[in-house]
Design a protein around this motif. Structure first.
Motif, short mmCIF file in Angstrom:
data_model
loop_
_atom_site.label_atom_id
_atom_site.label_comp_id
_atom_site.label_asym_id
_atom_site.label_seq_id
_atom_site.Cartn_x
_atom_site.Cartn_y
_atom_site.Cartn_z
N ARG A 150 0.84 -1.20 0.00
CA ARG A 150 0.00 0.00 0.00
C ARG A 150 0.87 1.25 0.00
O ARG A 150 1.87 1.30 0.73
CB ARG A 150 -0.89 0.02 1.24
CG ARG A 150 -2.03 -0.99 1.20
CD ARG A 150 -2.90 -0.72 2.41
NE ARG A 150 -4.07 -1.60 2.45
CZ ARG A 150 -4.98 -1.54 3.42
NH1 ARG A 150 -4.82 -0.68 4.41
NH2 ARG A 150 -6.03 -2.33 3.41
N GLY A 189 -0.24 -4.85 -6.37
CA GLY A 189 -1.37 -4.27 -5.66
C GLY A 189 -0.93 -3.11 -4.80
O GLY A 189 0.19 -3.11 -4.27
N SER A 190 -1.78 -2.11 -4.68
CA SER A 190 -1.51 -1.03 -3.75
C SER A 190 -2.84 -0.55 -3.16
O SER A 190 -3.88 -1.14 -3.42
CB SER A 190 -0.75 0.11 -4.44
OG SER A 190 -0.19 0.98 -3.47
N GLY A 191 -2.75 0.51 -2.39
CA GLY A 191 -3.98 1.00 -1.77
C GLY A 191 -3.63 2.00 -0.69
O GLY A 191 -2.47 2.40 -0.56
N LEU A 211 -3.97 5.39 -8.20
CA LEU A 211 -4.07 3.95 -8.46
C LEU A 211 -4.37 3.70 -9.94
O LEU A 211 -3.83 2.79 -10.56
CB LEU A 211 -5.16 3.31 -7.58
CG LEU A 211 -4.91 3.40 -6.06
CD1 LEU A 211 -6.12 2.88 -5.28
CD2 LEU A 211 -3.66 2.61 -5.66
N ILE A 216 -2.51 -0.03 -11.44
CA ILE A 216 -2.36 -1.18 -10.55
C ILE A 216 -3.24 -2.36 -11.03
O ILE A 216 -4.23 -2.17 -11.72
CB ILE A 216 -2.77 -0.85 -9.11
CG1 ILE A 216 -4.15 -0.18 -9.10
CG2 ILE A 216 -1.76 0.05 -8.41
CD1 ILE A 216 -5.00 -0.62 -7.99
N CYS A 219 -6.05 -3.98 -5.58
CA CYS A 219 -6.09 -2.93 -4.56
C CYS A 219 -6.58 -3.46 -3.23
O CYS A 219 -7.48 -4.30 -3.18
CB CYS A 219 -6.99 -1.79 -5.01
SG CYS A 219 -7.18 -0.51 -3.74
N LEU A 256 -13.33 3.36 -7.21
CA LEU A 256 -12.21 2.66 -7.84
C LEU A 256 -12.71 1.61 -8.83
O LEU A 256 -12.15 1.44 -9.91
CB LEU A 256 -11.32 2.01 -6.78
CG LEU A 256 -10.06 1.35 -7.32
CD1 LEU A 256 -9.14 2.38 -7.98
CD2 LEU A 256 -9.31 0.60 -6.22
N ILE A 265 -10.13 -6.13 -6.35
CA ILE A 265 -10.21 -5.24 -5.17
C ILE A 265 -10.56 -6.09 -3.95
O ILE A 265 -11.56 -6.80 -3.95
CB ILE A 265 -11.29 -4.14 -5.35
CG1 ILE A 265 -11.03 -3.31 -6.62
CG2 ILE A 265 -11.34 -3.24 -4.12
CD1 ILE A 265 -12.07 -2.22 -6.87
#
Ligand code: 5AD
Ligand code: SF4
Length: 343
Positions: A150, A189-191, A211, A216, A219, A256, A265
Motif C-alpha cells: 500500500r 497491488g496497492s492502496g 491507483l 495497478i 487494490c 475505484l 479489489i
C-alpha cells in the motif's frame, strides 16, 4: 471510465440513498466485467516482527507491548498445504517488514517449495513491505505471483506526518518499490488508508486517481482505525467518525471499481472493525476478493495492526457472502484480469 477529480470528491461525500446508488452502480460494473465472483486468499500472518515505526500501526517497532512471534517454516508450509487442500486457490503471506539477509533467502526457498509441492496450483500473494529490487526479483523467481504494497497516502506531506522522518520511512522509496515490483513481473497491488488524520476528500480523490494512473492490478484499501498504543491515537478526535470512515472507504471502493472495472479489489478486514458486515458491504460496493484468516489462533491477538476484535478474524466470511448471492470461487486462482489484459 474516466471521472474528474471534482466528481470523485462529490461521490466520496455521498451518503444514504445516494451512496447506495453509487455502490449499486459499481457492483453492476463488477458483475458485468468479472462476474458475481469472489476470490479467496487464505491469509497467513507469519510474523509480526517489524523494523518500522509507522505512527498508525500497532506492530510498530516501538510498541513494546506486542508479543513478537515468527512461525516456523514447517508451520507456514503446512498452512499453505491446508489452504491448497481446502481449495483457497491463493495464499497471502503477510508480515511486518523484515530485511534480514538469511530470512530473505530462506523465505525464497520456502516459496519455491510451496510452488513445487502444489504443482504450481496455488498462487502466492506476498505482503512483506519494502525490499530491494533484487529481493523482489528473487522472490518472484522463487514463485511469488502477486505483491501488495500500500502507498498508504499519495500526499507526501501527510506521508511525512504519519511516519517518522528518516530513511526507513520515505515516500519516494515506497513509490520506487511499486515500480520495482512491476519491473520484476509481479501482479502489483496497492492502496491506502481512508480517514487518516490530516487527510481531506481531495487527498482521497488523489489517491484513487494515483491507483488508476499507476495502472495497478489489485487494490487493498480500508478505513484508518485508531490504535491506543500508537502516536496517531492522539489525533483520534480530529478524524471523521467511525461511521463516516466506513462510508468513505465503501465509497472509495465503488469509485475505484468505476475507474478500473477489471482489477481485483480486496474487501479489507478493517471494514469489519467498523461494522459487523463490513466486508460483505465492501463486496456489494464492488470489491471481489476476501482474505479469510488461517493464521494459528494463538498468534492472532498479537497481530494487531489496529485494535480488532479477534472474533472478526474467525468469521466465516465466505459463508456470509453466499447468503448475498455471491459466487465464492473455491479452487480458482482469481488472477487479476487487468494484469492479463495489460500483458
Ligand atoms: N488502521 C487501518 N489500517 C492500518 N494498517 C496499519 N495500521 C492501520 C490502522 N491503524 C494497514 C496499512 C498497512 C496494512 C498492512 O495495514 O495500510 O499497509
Ligand atoms: Fe510495520 Fe507495516 Fe505496521 Fe508499518 S504498517 S509498522 S511497516 S507492520
Amino acid at each position: 471510465m474516466s471521472i474528474s477529480k471534482q466528481e470523485i470528491i462529490e461521490l466520496l461525500n455521498t451518503e444514504n440513498s445516494q451512496a447506495q446508488e453509487l455502490r449499486k452502480k459499481a457492483y453492476k460494473i463488477k458483475s458485468d466485467t468479472i462476474g458475481k465472483n469472489v476470490y479467496l486468499r487464505a491469509l497467513i500472518e507469519f510474523t509480526n516482527a517489524c523494523e518500522k515505526d509507522c505512527y498508525y500501526c500497532g506492530l510498530r517497532k516501538s510498541n513494546a507491548d506486542v508479543k513478537r512471534y515468527l512461525l516456523s517454516e514447517d508451520e507456514i508450509f503446512d498452512l499453505a498445504m491446508f489452504a491448497h487442500e481446502n481449495k483457497f486457490g491463493s495464499i497471502a503471506l503477510q508480515s511486518g517488514e523484515v530485511l534480514d539477509k538469511n530470512y530473505v533467502k530462506n523465505f525464497g526457498k520456502l516459496l519455491a517449495k510451496i510452488k513445487q509441492k502444489t504443482n504450481n496450483n496455488l498462487r502466492i500473494v506476498l505482503s512483506c513491505g519494502e525490499q530491494s529490487k533484487e529481493v523482489y526479483k528473487h522472490w518472484r523467481e522463487c514463485g511469488g505471483d502477486r505483491y501488495l504494497l500500500r502507498i498508504e497516502t499519495t500526499n507526501p506531506k501527510i506521508y511525512e506526518k504519519i511516519h517518522p522522518n528518516d530513511d526507513k520511512h520515505n515516500f519516494q522509496a515506497r513509490l520506487d518499490c511499486l515500480q520495482h515490483l512491476r519491473d520484476v513481473g509481479f501482479q502489483v497491488g496497492s492502496g491506502m488508508m481512508v480517514g487518516l488524520p490530516y487527510q481531506n476528500l481531495e487527498d482521497i480523490a488523489d489517491d484513487l486517481l494515483f491507483l488508476k494512473e499507476f495502472d495497478i492490478d489489485m487494490c487493498g484499501l480500508g478505513p484508518f482505525i485508531e490504535h491506543s498504543k500508537t502516536p496517531l491515537y492522539e489525533k483520534r478526535n480530529e478524524i471523521p467518525s467511525r461511521d463516516k470512515r466506513l462510508q468513505l472507504a465503501l465509497n472509495s471502493v465503488a469509485i475505484l471499481r468505476m475507474l478500473m472495472p477489471d482489477i481485483n479489489i480486496a474487501s479489507a478486514t478493517s471494514l469489519d472493525a467498523l461494522a459487523k458486515n463490513g466486508r460483505e458491504q465492501g463486496i456489494l460496493a464492488g470489491a471481489n476478493v476476501i482474505m479469510p484468516n488461517i493464521t494459528p489462533e494463538r498468534c492472532r491477538e498479537s497481530y494487531n495492526l489496529y485494535e480488532r476484535n479477534i472474533a472478526i478474524t474467525k468469521k466465516n466470511v465466505a459463508k456470509e457472502l453466499e447468503k448475498f448471492g455471491e459466487q465464492v470461487c473455491w479452487g480458482k486462482f482469481g488472477d487479476s484480469q487487468h494484469y492479463r489484459n495489460r500483458k
